[in-house]
Motif scaffolding. Structure first.
Motif, mmCIF file in Angstrom:
data_model
loop_
_atom_site.group_PDB
_atom_site.id
_atom_site.type_symbol
_atom_site.label_atom_id
_atom_site.label_comp_id
_atom_site.label_asym_id
_atom_site.label_seq_id
_atom_site.Cartn_x
_atom_site.Cartn_y
_atom_site.Cartn_z
ATOM 1 N N ASN A 114 0.939 -1.150 0.088
ATOM 2 C CA ASN A 114 0.105 -0.052 0.114
ATOM 3 C C ASN A 114 0.975 1.293 -0.004
ATOM 4 O O ASN A 114 0.563 2.221 0.706
ATOM 5 C CB ASN A 114 -0.953 0.031 1.107
ATOM 6 N N ILE A 115 1.904 1.448 -0.902
ATOM 7 C CA ILE A 115 2.588 2.743 -1.115
ATOM 8 C C ILE A 115 1.917 3.616 -1.997
ATOM 9 O O ILE A 115 1.425 3.236 -2.930
ATOM 10 C CB ILE A 115 3.957 2.254 -1.769
ATOM 11 N N ASN A 116 1.659 4.627 -1.555
ATOM 12 C CA ASN A 116 0.777 5.942 -2.253
ATOM 13 C C ASN A 116 2.011 6.848 -3.077
ATOM 14 O O ASN A 116 2.584 7.411 -2.204
ATOM 15 C CB ASN A 116 -0.034 6.591 -1.161
ATOM 16 N N LEU A 117 2.216 6.364 -4.198
ATOM 17 C CA LEU A 117 3.328 7.204 -4.898
ATOM 18 C C LEU A 117 2.640 8.062 -5.644
ATOM 19 O O LEU A 117 1.899 8.026 -6.601
ATOM 20 C CB LEU A 117 3.829 6.176 -6.171
ATOM 21 N N THR A 118 2.768 9.565 -5.177
ATOM 22 C CA THR A 118 2.308 10.652 -5.669
ATOM 23 C C THR A 118 3.114 11.063 -6.963
ATOM 24 O O THR A 118 4.605 10.855 -7.045
ATOM 25 C CB THR A 118 2.402 11.982 -4.670
ATOM 26 N N ALA A 119 2.623 11.848 -7.866
ATOM 27 C CA ALA A 119 3.004 12.296 -9.180
ATOM 28 C C ALA A 119 4.121 13.143 -8.787
ATOM 29 O O ALA A 119 3.895 14.123 -7.808
ATOM 30 C CB ALA A 119 2.088 12.834 -10.110
ATOM 31 N N GLY A 120 5.429 12.987 -9.372
ATOM 32 C CA GLY A 120 6.535 13.980 -8.859
ATOM 33 C C GLY A 120 7.356 13.509 -7.551
ATOM 34 O O GLY A 120 8.336 13.876 -7.231
ATOM 35 N N ARG A 149 9.988 3.907 0.501
ATOM 36 C CA ARG A 149 9.112 4.951 0.591
ATOM 37 C C ARG A 149 9.191 6.134 -0.244
ATOM 38 O O ARG A 149 10.256 6.426 -0.654
ATOM 39 C CB ARG A 149 8.922 5.525 1.941
ATOM 40 N N PRO A 150 8.184 6.651 -0.751
ATOM 41 C CA PRO A 150 8.146 7.857 -1.693
ATOM 42 C C PRO A 150 8.872 8.843 -1.377
ATOM 43 O O PRO A 150 8.870 9.456 -0.117
ATOM 44 C CB PRO A 150 6.646 8.284 -1.865
ATOM 45 N N GLN A 151 9.680 9.553 -2.136
ATOM 46 C CA GLN A 151 10.517 10.635 -1.780
ATOM 47 C C GLN A 151 10.675 11.642 -2.861
ATOM 48 O O GLN A 151 10.193 11.156 -3.963
ATOM 49 C CB GLN A 151 12.209 10.354 -1.782
ATOM 50 N N ASP A 152 10.468 13.056 -2.682
ATOM 51 C CA ASP A 152 10.256 14.082 -3.610
ATOM 52 C C ASP A 152 11.309 14.055 -4.636
ATOM 53 O O ASP A 152 12.564 13.854 -4.365
ATOM 54 C CB ASP A 152 10.239 15.458 -3.043
ATOM 55 N N GLY A 153 10.904 14.196 -5.820
ATOM 56 C CA GLY A 153 11.622 14.300 -7.078
ATOM 57 C C GLY A 153 11.504 13.383 -7.987
ATOM 58 O O GLY A 153 11.031 12.122 -7.822
ATOM 59 N N GLU A 154 11.524 13.637 -9.415
ATOM 60 C CA GLU A 154 11.199 12.621 -10.452
ATOM 61 C C GLU A 154 12.385 12.623 -11.643
ATOM 62 O O GLU A 154 12.238 11.961 -12.477
ATOM 63 C CB GLU A 154 9.877 13.250 -10.848
ATOM 64 N N LEU A 205 13.004 4.386 -9.900
ATOM 65 C CA LEU A 205 11.576 4.507 -10.246
ATOM 66 C C LEU A 205 10.854 5.686 -9.886
ATOM 67 O O LEU A 205 10.759 6.078 -8.636
ATOM 68 C CB LEU A 205 10.893 3.273 -9.809
ATOM 69 N N SER A 206 10.316 6.535 -10.765
ATOM 70 C CA SER A 206 9.700 7.598 -10.385
ATOM 71 C C SER A 206 8.231 7.822 -11.102
ATOM 72 O O SER A 206 8.077 7.175 -12.244
ATOM 73 C CB SER A 206 10.345 9.002 -10.993
ATOM 74 N N TYR A 207 7.432 8.723 -10.375
ATOM 75 C CA TYR A 207 6.117 8.954 -11.273
ATOM 76 C C TYR A 207 6.129 10.169 -11.703
ATOM 77 O O TYR A 207 5.987 11.139 -10.768
ATOM 78 C CB TYR A 207 4.921 8.582 -10.042
#
Length: 643
Positions: A519-525, A536-541, A547-549
């Motif tokens: 249940n990782i919520n990967l936000t755009a960016g 866990r998601p980290q800021d930056g794309e 792997l980035s969104y």
């Protein structure tokens, strides 16, 4: 993406090629130069069937930047999916060439910038038709996951049947280079959005702000936030309101809403088209024959008369020189000659003449050696007389390299290292001579030396056989015990394993363990780093992540050497499945995914991951994200796995 602009003012439509301009680009013969900009130069060419195309040749400085090339290739792939009525389609490209380039359909019309400079502001009806067409173009561009980022008057061409938006995505590729901060200008400050000027996240709403600026410019002839230094204009865009008093009343609501500072307050593209229709029912572009003023239409007629391409290739500047003759009886190893490029394309033909493949005088073959005894463990390509012995690796072979056999310096280390290697031999004391020459009176000595070497080989082979047979007997009788004597050292002495004397043992490394994250919520960016203990998601794309969104609407394998594979519906993802898959891509658009679909991730650092899509953010969510499960096998990629 794509580009074709003439000089500002439209005084010269088709400029002749200058001395520093190429005559061909990847087989496309160039007929004229259309213009130049911060990214490179644009040329007129033709397809084999005679259709005119615009070739954009990227500046060499950008081609030297690896990150630019990666992004440019990604944007080209995305742009080739854009097939809108109001865009110039990308029909060919080579992001990997020595100098990257792309080809788009040629649009015989001036840019909006040229038209306004030459003829002044456009009528309101024309502006409404222009904005409606641009909104349709942006709808198709955004649907392909691209944010234009550099929508401005010079990137809008005025064709007889409506506008054409070009150069979508190139600014994103240019953002990756250090050149944009060292005197190379990509993008025009007068047409940036506040979030873009402030370095914040760019979204499709960024293009809507630029659309409002373009509309104001077309209707008034001046930018909405004025002119001047780049820093001054950017400050006004971020902190001040535009002066819209010169904008005609029928355009005021449209421009005002597009220029809202808050991206969320700007209208959607569908709303923009409705606003245009409300202001003028003719804005559905049903009048292509007279949507532009007469003076601008006359320019289209002039640009339609494109010059024809050259019919014959230019003659070579210099004649190839004759190559020197090779010495008689000498056959050096030379690389294969490159294929001849098409006439008029590529460098002049090579002036090197290949040496004869067969020597004039065949060397005398050495006497055949006795076959090794059964069980002989010596690697057969490493000594004279062995089966499959390569003739360039022993004495008497044509073109014999002195570092690989008797007569070479440090022979026992670099040459024949099999059993029975002669001792006390000092090749540094022997004079070395070019191939094809022999010391006077040395023929008999060579025969004697060869006979001695072969005698040593046979004797050594017999010794090795006896020792290895004895060792095998000891191993069989002491199963499970510790190997005995020198035979366990693995050296190249008698009884050792030597090079290739036994088959390698299978690896006993344990299979990679799976680490699962639910249940990782990967936000755009944001991005994920599979090598982290706590993924866990980290800021930056856009910085070499694994792997980035991307905010453009796609998953991206950022790291060098990384890739993605979208598994088929119903295909079960596993370590074995991901290792076996080769349908690699760099990015996968989210609109191709649905709950339950799985994506294999290979990182440039050697990790394997399996993404299982679970859900997407609802439409009323303040953020865009996707919910996923992730399984990671660290150091398990096929190129690095030891399991």
């Amino acid at each position: 993406m794509g580009g074709q602009q003439a000089d500002r003012g439209g005084s010269v439509v088709f400029q002749p090629l200058a001395a520093d301009d190429p005559t061909t680009v990847a087989g496309y013969r160039l007929a004229a130069r259309l213009g130049a900009g911060g990214m490179g130069k644009v040329y007129l060419s033709y397809t084999p069937g005679g259709r005119p195309v615009a070739i954009k040749l990227i500046r060499p400085e950008f081609g030297e930047d690896a990150e630019f090339r990666r992004r440019f290739a990604q944007e080209v792939r995305s742009a080739q999916r854009v097939q809108g009525l109001f865009t110039a389609p990308v029909i060919d490209a080579d992001p990997e060439g020595a100098q990257p380039w792309l080809a788009t359909a040629y649009v015989p019309g001036p840019s909006l910038a040229d038209a306004v400079v030459a003829h002044g502001a456009l009528p309101v009806e024309t502006v409404l038709l222009l904005v409606a067409g641009m909104a349709e173009a942006l709808h198709v561009i955004h649907g392909a996951g691209i944010v234009h980022r550099d929508l401005k008057p010079s990137n809008v061409l005025l064709a007889a049947d409506g506008p054409r938006v070009i150069d979508f995505g190139i600014a994103h590729a240019a953002d990756a280079t250090s050149l944009t901060g060292s005197g190379v200008t990509i993008g025009t400050p007068s047409f940036m959005a506040p979030e873009q000027a402030a370095g914040r996240k760019v979204t499709p709403a960024t293009d809507v702000f630029a659309l409002g600026q373009v509309a104001a410019y077309a209707a008034t002839g001046v930018p909405a936030f004025g002119e001047g230094t780049g820093h001054g204009v950017l400050y006004r865009i971020v902190h001040e309101e535009p002066d819209l008093s010169p904008v005609p009343e029928r355009l005021t609501e449209l421009v005002t809403r597009c220029l809202a500072k808050d991206p969320e307050a700007r209208p959607t593209l569908a709303e923009i088209i409705r606003l245009c229709q409300a202001a003028n029912a003719a804005t559905v572009l049903r009048r292509p024959e007279d949507w532009l003023p007469g003076a601008v239409s006359a320019e289209i007629t002039a640009r339609a008369a494109a010059p024809a391409p050259p019919q014959t290739p230019p003659p070579p500047t210099t004649a190839p020189a004759a190559a020197p003759a090779a010495p008689a009886g000498y056959s050096p190893t030379v690389p294969a000659a490159p294929s001849t490029p098409p006439p008029g394309y590529g460098p002049p033909p090579s002036t090197v003449t290949a040496a004869p493949s067969v020597p004039a005088a065949a060397p005398v073959a050495p006497p055949a050696a006795a076959a090794p005894a059964p069980g002989y463990a010596y690697a057969p390509t490493q000594g004279p007389g062995a089966a499959g012995y390569a003739p360039t690796q022993g004495p008497g072979a044509p073109g014999y390299a002195p570092t690989q056999g008797p007569g070479a310096p440090a022979y026992p280390q670099q040459g024949w290292s099999g059993p029975g290697a002669p001792t006390g031999y000092h090749p540094q004391q022997a004079a070395q001579r070019p191939p094809g020459q022999q010391k006077k009176g040395g023929g008999r000595g060579l025969v004697i030396a060869l006979a001695a070497v072969l005698a040593f080989a046979v004797a050594g082979g017999a010794t090795a056989y006896v020792v290895l047979k004895d060792k095998d007997g000891q191993t069989s009788s002491n199963a499970g015990g510790k190997p005995n004597g020198k035979g366990s050292t693995g050296t190249q002495g008698s009884g050792g394993t030597g090079n290739g004397s036994s088959a390698p043992k299978p690896s006993t490394a344990p299979a990679p363990q799976a680490a699962t994250y639910k249940n990782i919520n990967l936000t755009a960016g944001y991005h994920l780093t599979l090598g982290d203990t706590d993924v866990r998601p980290q800021d930056g794309e856009d910085n070499g992540y694994e792997l980035s969104y991307d905010t453009g609407g796609y998953l991206d394998a950022e790291s060098s050497g990384g890739n993605l594979v979208l598994l088929d519906p119903g295909q079960a993802g596993s370590l074995e499945a991901c290792r076996a898959e080769t349908r690699f891509t760099q990015n996968i658009y989210v609109n191709k995914l649905s709950p339950g679909r799985q994506v294999c991730v290979t990182t440039g650092t050697g990790h394997l991951g399996l993404v299982t899509v679970k859900a997407f953010s609802p439409e009323d969510s303040p953020s865009t994200y996707m919910t996923l499960d992730l399984t990671v096998w660290r150091n398990a990629a096929p190129s690095t796995s030891t399991g």
